[in-house]
Motif scaffolding. Structure first.
Motif, PDB file in Angstrom:
ATOM      1  N   ALA A  39     -73.131 -13.642 -32.291  1.00  0.00           N
ATOM      2  CA  ALA A  39     -73.834 -13.654 -30.892  1.00  0.00           C
ATOM      3  C   ALA A  39     -75.166 -13.092 -31.127  1.00  0.00           C
ATOM      4  O   ALA A  39     -76.129 -13.885 -30.690  1.00  0.00           O
ATOM      5  CB  ALA A  39     -73.135 -13.220 -29.941  1.00  0.00           C
ATOM      6  N   LYS A 123     -71.044  -0.293 -24.770  1.00  0.00           N
ATOM      7  CA  LYS A 123     -70.122  -1.547 -24.825  1.00  0.00           C
ATOM      8  C   LYS A 123     -69.057  -1.347 -23.574  1.00  0.00           C
ATOM      9  O   LYS A 123     -68.713  -0.295 -23.131  1.00  0.00           O
ATOM     10  CB  LYS A 123     -69.199  -1.691 -26.238  1.00  0.00           C
ATOM     11  N   PHE A 125     -71.506  -4.912 -23.280  1.00  0.00           N
ATOM     12  CA  PHE A 125     -72.881  -5.092 -22.562  1.00  0.00           C
ATOM     13  C   PHE A 125     -73.274  -6.739 -23.191  1.00  0.00           C
ATOM     14  O   PHE A 125     -72.345  -7.333 -23.716  1.00  0.00           O
ATOM     15  CB  PHE A 125     -73.861  -4.399 -23.480  1.00  0.00           C
ATOM     16  N   ARG A 126     -74.200  -7.269 -22.724  1.00  0.00           N
ATOM     17  CA  ARG A 126     -74.557  -8.432 -22.791  1.00  0.00           C
ATOM     18  C   ARG A 126     -75.417  -8.621 -24.014  1.00  0.00           C
ATOM     19  O   ARG A 126     -76.446  -7.704 -23.837  1.00  0.00           O
ATOM     20  CB  ARG A 126     -75.121  -9.114 -21.487  1.00  0.00           C
ATOM     21  N   VAL A 127     -75.283  -9.397 -24.583  1.00  0.00           N
ATOM     22  CA  VAL A 127     -76.331  -9.578 -26.023  1.00  0.00           C
ATOM     23  C   VAL A 127     -77.726  -9.910 -25.540  1.00  0.00           C
ATOM     24  O   VAL A 127     -78.702  -9.467 -26.072  1.00  0.00           O
ATOM     25  CB  VAL A 127     -75.773 -10.497 -26.947  1.00  0.00           C
ATOM     26  N   LYS A 128     -77.854 -10.606 -24.500  1.00  0.00           N
ATOM     27  CA  LYS A 128     -79.072 -10.818 -23.926  1.00  0.00           C
ATOM     28  C   LYS A 128     -79.831  -9.550 -23.376  1.00  0.00           C
ATOM     29  O   LYS A 128     -81.189  -9.612 -23.529  1.00  0.00           O
ATOM     30  CB  LYS A 128     -78.740 -11.846 -22.621  1.00  0.00           C
ATOM     31  N   GLN A 129     -79.114  -8.494 -22.895  1.00  0.00           N
ATOM     32  CA  GLN A 129     -79.593  -7.484 -22.649  1.00  0.00           C
ATOM     33  C   GLN A 129     -80.288  -6.869 -23.826  1.00  0.00           C
ATOM     34  O   GLN A 129     -81.436  -6.131 -23.855  1.00  0.00           O
ATOM     35  CB  GLN A 129     -78.642  -6.507 -21.948  1.00  0.00           C
TER      36      GLN A 129
END
Length: 145
Positions: A39, A123, A125-129
């Motif tokens: 990801a 954790k 968390f969103r990888v986008k963050q």
């Protein structure tokens, strides 16, 4: 904070990747979860950043002998490592390396400051963050608005 994202070269005589001033090109990730590593790769590659995933400190340290990345993300809870103590040894060996942590438990702010951690992602968390935060930090560190 301006110099935090600049690559450094060690006096060990090993060959390092050439410096490209002001460009965030590669990221090392120490994360035991293969799906999360993938990801990271997909998310950062959309911004032109190459991600190299590692599963233990031995692999990471070996790669650091050849290439100095622009930043590193380290999971503090590795199954085969001693968590905080292993991370402290890593930071002692690489104090100038811009480093972020991922963790499933609270980290003492004092410890984070002492170890020079730029950020902590708890954790889940969103990888986008993570992508957004690292891109913003790099932009600010290099004087871009």
């Amino acid at each position: 904070m301006k110099d935090v994202f600049r690559r450094f070269s060690c006096s060990t005589g090993s060959m390092k990747q050439p410096i490209e001033e002001g460009q965030f090109k590669n990221l090392f990730v120490l994360e035991p979860n293969r799906e999360l590593n993938e990801a990271y790769q997909v998310a950062f590659e959309t911004h032109g950043i190459t991600v190299s995933g590692f599963f233990d400190y031995g692999e990471l340290n070996q790669a650091l002998e050849e290439v100095v990345p622009d930043a590193v993300i380290v999971d503090l809870r590795l199954p085969s490592e001693a968590g905080v103590e292993s991370f402290k040894l890593f930071r002692k060996a690489h104090p100038q390396l811009p480093t972020y942590l991922t963790a499933t438990f609270d980290i003492e702010p004092r410890m984070a400051l002492e170890l020079g951690i730029l950020g902590i992602f708890y954790k889940p968390f969103r990888v986008k963050q993570v992508v957004t935060q690292l891109l913003l930090d790099f932009k600010v560190a290099n004087g871009h608005k």
